[in-house]
Design a protein around this motif. Sequence first.
Motif, mmCIF file in Angstrom:
data_model
loop_
_atom_site.group_PDB
_atom_site.id
_atom_site.type_symbol
_atom_site.label_atom_id
_atom_site.label_comp_id
_atom_site.label_asym_id
_atom_site.label_seq_id
_atom_site.Cartn_x
_atom_site.Cartn_y
_atom_site.Cartn_z
ATOM 1 N N UNK A 1 0.779 -1.237 0.000
ATOM 2 C CA UNK A 1 0.000 0.000 0.000
ATOM 3 C C UNK A 1 0.807 1.280 0.000
ATOM 4 N N UNK A 2 2.113 1.190 -0.199
ATOM 5 C CA UNK A 2 2.935 2.401 -0.202
ATOM 6 C C UNK A 2 2.969 2.999 -1.609
ATOM 7 N N UNK A 3 2.414 4.204 -1.781
ATOM 8 C CA UNK A 3 2.291 4.787 -3.125
ATOM 9 C C UNK A 3 3.610 4.914 -3.868
ATOM 10 N N UNK A 4 4.679 5.294 -3.169
ATOM 11 C CA UNK A 4 5.962 5.463 -3.862
ATOM 12 C C UNK A 4 6.441 4.126 -4.416
ATOM 13 N N UNK A 5 6.301 3.059 -3.632
ATOM 14 C CA UNK A 5 6.715 1.736 -4.101
ATOM 15 C C UNK A 5 5.862 1.289 -5.283
ATOM 16 N N UNK A 6 4.547 1.498 -5.180
ATOM 17 C CA UNK A 6 3.628 1.095 -6.246
ATOM 18 C C UNK A 6 3.963 1.820 -7.550
ATOM 19 N N UNK A 7 4.160 3.127 -7.463
ATOM 20 C CA UNK A 7 4.444 3.923 -8.659
ATOM 21 C C UNK A 7 5.795 3.539 -9.263
ATOM 22 N N UNK A 8 6.801 3.326 -8.398
ATOM 23 C CA UNK A 8 8.140 2.986 -8.902
ATOM 24 C C UNK A 8 8.165 1.618 -9.579
ATOM 25 N N UNK A 9 7.514 0.631 -8.960
ATOM 26 C CA UNK A 9 7.475 -0.707 -9.567
ATOM 27 C C UNK A 9 6.695 -0.664 -10.882
ATOM 28 N N UNK A 10 5.601 0.096 -10.894
ATOM 29 C CA UNK A 10 4.827 0.240 -12.131
ATOM 30 C C UNK A 10 5.665 0.835 -13.250
ATOM 31 N N UNK A 11 6.396 1.889 -12.938
ATOM 32 C CA UNK A 11 7.234 2.526 -13.971
ATOM 33 C C UNK A 11 8.345 1.591 -14.431
ATOM 34 N N UNK A 12 8.906 0.826 -13.484
ATOM 35 C CA UNK A 12 9.962 -0.130 -13.844
ATOM 36 C C UNK A 12 9.418 -1.169 -14.821
#
Length: 235
Positions: free
Chosen positions: A219-230
């Motif tokens: 549920x951590x937005x920064x992790x979610x966004x970073x993994x998505x971009x990766x």
Amino acid sequence: ARSTSQGQALHFTKDEDLVGIEENKDKLVHWLTAAGGDGDDLEQSSINVTTVWGMPGVGKTTLVAHVYNMVKLDFDAAAWVTVSESYRLQDLLKKIAAELGIIVNIANVEMRGLAESIHNYLQGKIYILVLDDVWIPLVWLEIRNVFPTSNCTGRFVITSRKHEVSLLATGESALHLEPLQAHHSWPLFCKGAFWNDDDKEFPLELQKLAWKFIAKCRGLPIAIACIGRLLSCKP
């Protein structure tokens, strides 16, 4: 310590890319634009401290930066400084002065002169200051007397991962950010992974795998966004 310029550059976020923060955004805007937290306008003299706290990666800085960019033009003076764990008081005051556009001889000015310059500059003004990534309450206790409190309106926003720092808030103006629920995590992940796709939808055959990635992000937005971009770079 993170680069301030690099860190702040990452916080310019489009409205459509913000997920699950509407209620918190509205609450923060209200606290910053109401004179006494009761709906009066900013023209009335008052000093308020708002704190936004939560675990690392929960989106504190992203939320505050978004709101700051929305409201800062309503103020005569605005400043954003990143504090961090290893702050030095004199360096912090120098950053604040520079952000406010106060012209002083930064190389030679003593701390007292720096504090007086900031205090005098803000007299009679409506001003806002964001202190991002504060680790201990002492930061605020050391600098609060620098800022004028009569015949002016001051808004202070402090972000922190520490509960004890959140207690610096005026009245009830403390906002605790929680990890995203699954129904908010999914669209954020899709927007990162398929940023160049109009529909931003996962193919059915990849959705089970996508949910595994999301679960790992907790549920951590920064992790979610970073993994998505990766993943967006993968075929």
